[in-house]
Scaffold this active site. Sequence first.
Site, PDB file in Angstrom:
ATOM      1  N   THR A  12       0.817  -1.229   0.000  1.00  0.00           N
ATOM      2  CA  THR A  12       0.000   0.000   0.000  1.00  0.00           C
ATOM      3  C   THR A  12       0.845   1.271   0.000  1.00  0.00           C
ATOM      4  OG1 THR A  12      -0.091  -0.228   2.399  1.00  0.00           O
ATOM      5  CG2 THR A  12      -1.997  -1.037   1.160  1.00  0.00           C
ATOM      6  N   SER A  40      -4.126  -2.536   7.418  1.00  0.00           N
ATOM      7  CA  SER A  40      -4.701  -2.780   6.090  1.00  0.00           C
ATOM      8  C   SER A  40      -5.163  -4.223   5.907  1.00  0.00           C
ATOM      9  CB  SER A  40      -3.647  -2.485   5.007  1.00  0.00           C
ATOM     10  OG  SER A  40      -3.097  -1.218   5.187  1.00  0.00           O
ATOM     11  N   ARG A 109      21.234  -5.183   3.266  1.00  0.00           N
ATOM     12  CA  ARG A 109      22.126  -4.812   2.157  1.00  0.00           C
ATOM     13  C   ARG A 109      23.594  -5.108   2.438  1.00  0.00           C
ATOM     14  NH1 ARG A 109      19.565   1.103   1.095  1.00  0.00           N
ATOM     15  NH2 ARG A 109      17.697   0.426  -0.011  1.00  0.00           N
ATOM     16  N   CYS A 148      18.230   4.577  -3.556  1.00  0.00           N
ATOM     17  CA  CYS A 148      17.884   5.195  -4.849  1.00  0.00           C
ATOM     18  C   CYS A 148      18.985   6.106  -5.412  1.00  0.00           C
ATOM     19  CB  CYS A 148      16.571   5.958  -4.726  1.00  0.00           C
ATOM     20  SG  CYS A 148      16.344   6.803  -3.160  1.00  0.00           S
ATOM     21  N   GLN A 175      17.501  15.395  -4.177  1.00  0.00           N
ATOM     22  CA  GLN A 175      16.617  14.228  -4.140  1.00  0.00           C
ATOM     23  C   GLN A 175      15.145  14.625  -4.018  1.00  0.00           C
ATOM     24  OE1 GLN A 175      20.048  11.812  -1.709  1.00  0.00           O
ATOM     25  NE2 GLN A 175      17.999  10.944  -1.638  1.00  0.00           N
ATOM     26  N   SER A 178       9.396  12.245  -3.225  1.00  0.00           N
ATOM     27  CA  SER A 178       8.818  10.899  -3.181  1.00  0.00           C
ATOM     28  C   SER A 178       9.785   9.895  -2.549  1.00  0.00           C
ATOM     29  CB  SER A 178       8.415  10.426  -4.579  1.00  0.00           C
ATOM     30  OG  SER A 178       9.548  10.402  -5.419  1.00  0.00           O
ATOM     31  N   GLY A 179      11.062  10.259  -2.474  1.00  0.00           N
ATOM     32  CA  GLY A 179      12.056   9.391  -1.834  1.00  0.00           C
ATOM     33  C   GLY A 179      11.781   9.204  -0.347  1.00  0.00           C
ATOM     34  N   ARG A 235      17.329  17.269   0.137  1.00  0.00           N
ATOM     35  CA  ARG A 235      15.940  17.056  -0.308  1.00  0.00           C
ATOM     36  C   ARG A 235      15.478  18.338  -0.989  1.00  0.00           C
ATOM     37  NH1 ARG A 235      14.163  12.292  -0.696  1.00  0.00           N
ATOM     38  NH2 ARG A 235      14.321  11.738   1.514  1.00  0.00           N
ATOM     39  N   HIS A 242      15.915  11.787  -8.890  1.00  0.00           N
ATOM     40  CA  HIS A 242      17.040  12.347  -8.136  1.00  0.00           C
ATOM     41  C   HIS A 242      18.103  12.824  -9.127  1.00  0.00           C
ATOM     42  CE1 HIS A 242      15.088  10.855  -4.681  1.00  0.00           C
ATOM     43  NE2 HIS A 242      15.897   9.872  -4.319  1.00  0.00           N
TER      44      HIS A 242
HETATM   45  P1  NAP Z   1       5.771   3.940   2.744  1.00  0.00           P
HETATM   46  O1  NAP Z   1       5.136   4.719   1.665  1.00  0.00           O
HETATM   47  O2  NAP Z   1       5.762   4.498   4.134  1.00  0.00           O
HETATM   48  O3  NAP Z   1       5.050   2.471   2.783  1.00  0.00           O
HETATM   49  C1  NAP Z   1       5.264   1.553   3.824  1.00  0.00           C
HETATM   50  C2  NAP Z   1       4.513   0.238   3.564  1.00  0.00           C
HETATM   51  O4  NAP Z   1       4.849  -0.706   4.595  1.00  0.00           O
HETATM   52  C3  NAP Z   1       2.983   0.339   3.596  1.00  0.00           C
HETATM   53  O5  NAP Z   1       2.435  -0.637   2.740  1.00  0.00           O
HETATM   54  C4  NAP Z   1       2.640  -0.013   5.047  1.00  0.00           C
HETATM   55  O6  NAP Z   1       1.343  -0.588   5.185  1.00  0.00           O
HETATM   56  C5  NAP Z   1       3.659  -1.100   5.318  1.00  0.00           C
HETATM   57  N1  NAP Z   1       3.970  -1.178   6.750  1.00  0.00           N
HETATM   58  C6  NAP Z   1       4.237  -0.152   7.599  1.00  0.00           C
HETATM   59  N2  NAP Z   1       4.461  -0.631   8.852  1.00  0.00           N
HETATM   60  C7  NAP Z   1       4.297  -1.983   8.786  1.00  0.00           C
HETATM   61  C8  NAP Z   1       4.374  -3.028   9.742  1.00  0.00           C
HETATM   62  N3  NAP Z   1       4.643  -2.800  11.035  1.00  0.00           N
HETATM   63  N4  NAP Z   1       4.160  -4.299   9.318  1.00  0.00           N
HETATM   64  C9  NAP Z   1       3.855  -4.568   8.012  1.00  0.00           C
HETATM   65  N5  NAP Z   1       3.759  -3.607   7.069  1.00  0.00           N
HETATM   66  C10 NAP Z   1       3.989  -2.321   7.445  1.00  0.00           C
HETATM   67  O7  NAP Z   1       7.303   3.639   2.438  1.00  0.00           O
HETATM   68  P2  NAP Z   1       8.071   3.653   0.983  1.00  0.00           P
HETATM   69  O8  NAP Z   1       8.551   4.995   0.630  1.00  0.00           O
HETATM   70  O9  NAP Z   1       7.207   2.909   0.030  1.00  0.00           O
HETATM   71  O10 NAP Z   1       9.398   2.832   1.321  1.00  0.00           O
HETATM   72  C11 NAP Z   1       9.389   1.419   1.465  1.00  0.00           C
HETATM   73  C12 NAP Z   1      10.817   0.896   1.577  1.00  0.00           C
HETATM   74  O11 NAP Z   1      11.510   1.153   0.362  1.00  0.00           O
HETATM   75  C13 NAP Z   1      11.639   1.559   2.692  1.00  0.00           C
HETATM   76  O12 NAP Z   1      12.477   0.594   3.284  1.00  0.00           O
HETATM   77  C14 NAP Z   1      12.436   2.625   1.944  1.00  0.00           C
HETATM   78  O13 NAP Z   1      13.617   2.968   2.608  1.00  0.00           O
HETATM   79  C15 NAP Z   1      12.702   1.884   0.621  1.00  0.00           C
HETATM   80  N6  NAP Z   1      13.010   2.769  -0.514  1.00  0.00           N
HETATM   81  C16 NAP Z   1      12.202   3.812  -0.845  1.00  0.00           C
HETATM   82  C17 NAP Z   1      12.528   4.614  -1.955  1.00  0.00           C
HETATM   83  C18 NAP Z   1      11.677   5.770  -2.393  1.00  0.00           C
HETATM   84  O14 NAP Z   1      12.083   6.463  -3.352  1.00  0.00           O
HETATM   85  N7  NAP Z   1      10.523   6.009  -1.765  1.00  0.00           N
HETATM   86  C19 NAP Z   1      13.653   4.315  -2.718  1.00  0.00           C
HETATM   87  C20 NAP Z   1      14.447   3.236  -2.360  1.00  0.00           C
HETATM   88  C21 NAP Z   1      14.107   2.466  -1.275  1.00  0.00           C
HETATM   89  P3  NAP Z   1       0.054   0.238   5.724  1.00  0.00           P
HETATM   90  O15 NAP Z   1      -0.474   1.038   4.559  1.00  0.00           O
HETATM   91  O16 NAP Z   1      -0.886  -0.836   6.138  1.00  0.00           O
HETATM   92  O17 NAP Z   1       0.518   1.095   6.837  1.00  0.00           O
END
Ligand code: NAP
Length: 365
Positions: A12, A40, A109, A148, A175, A178-179, A235, A242
Amino acid sequence: MNKIKVGVLGATGAVGQRFVQMLEGHPWFEITALFASERSAGKRYVDACRWNLRGDMPAAVRTLIVQECEPGADCQVVFSALPSETAGEIEEDFAAAGYAVCSNARNHRYDADVPLLIPEVNPEHLALVDLQKRNRGWSGYITTNPNCSTTHLVSALHPLHVRFGVKKVFVVTMQAISGAGYPGVSSMDILDNVVPYISGEEEKMEQKEPQKLLGVFDGSGIQYADFVVSAHCNRVPTRNGHLEAISIEFEAQPTQEQILQAWREYHPLAQQLKLPSAPQPAILYDERQDRPQPRLDRMAGSVPGMATVIGRLRPDPLLHFKFVVLGHNTIRGAAGGSLLNAELLVAQGYLGQDHALLAKSATFA
Ligand code: NAP
């Protein structure tokens, strides 16, 4: 043979939604499970997820019931878009239960037996998977993709490192918001502003990820590459993409034309294998003096959001050369990076030899 069944952990969130979007109509994979937090779980995806991407939520997943992040679902691969606060243990549980986990999170990692992969850069590091399974007694395994900003920095460096040896790197990142996930940075903090700090980002870029990615697999582990990186991470108020201003000193100083030639001739394994999400070519060089720019160029290339776009190569008065790199953060820098890792797993036989043969002939049903 049927497509390979896959699930998305954190489906989500910002990166989770990218996975769902990029997996729609994928030639090798089909989504059969979506996972998120207990907030969820039990809801239909369409009710649990506030869809923030362009276009509609794919029809095939709208009514899938979101599950809690526990093994047991009917799929072979799970893509992880979980926050680092929860990813570590959940990914281990899935790997121990026999799933191939392709993770975006930082937790594993730097583990010595976990590959940190960019398929163009270090596909041979996949061999760590066998070591990992032996070390941990797991029937499944974890692979990871880098942060990223590191992804696009190292994608630009790789063809230069193999020819000229990278010695010093100075990088300033700009950056996108959305990051930071959704809703991410507050609009009151980022509008009319630049925030010169992103928690943990400089450490990842300076001390760990580039050196592991460009390191050498010696049969029992990775010998980290020996070069120094200085990073300033900022940011800025762009939505996606980025931008990075990079200066480099080499072991053997090339000419400007030799650098351009190295990027032009770059045709690594992922492109040779024609993996479905591999952009052709991997690196685009833009000759225009004011490009690349995030809004205009982040979707450039044959697979939108997957290429690394470079421009403004010129001599540097401090180090040898400087240039600008642009890459999409939630596509190639996150979900697309993991997806390409999974495609490499298929093509290299890590999801079964039958699938590897089918990948060659692209005859999944
Ligand atoms: P996000 O938008 O905050 O989404 C987090 C997701 O994890 C949601 O589906 C949330 O579900 C779920 N979640 C949260 N707490 C949880 C828990 N206790 N147990 C199970 N599920 C849980 O985060 P994001 O930006 O997508 O980032 C996700 C990962 O990718 C992170 O590790 C981040 O560092 C990495 N990342 C992000 C980017 C970027 O550009 N955004 C780039 C590289 C890597 P609910 O909706 O139910 O809360």
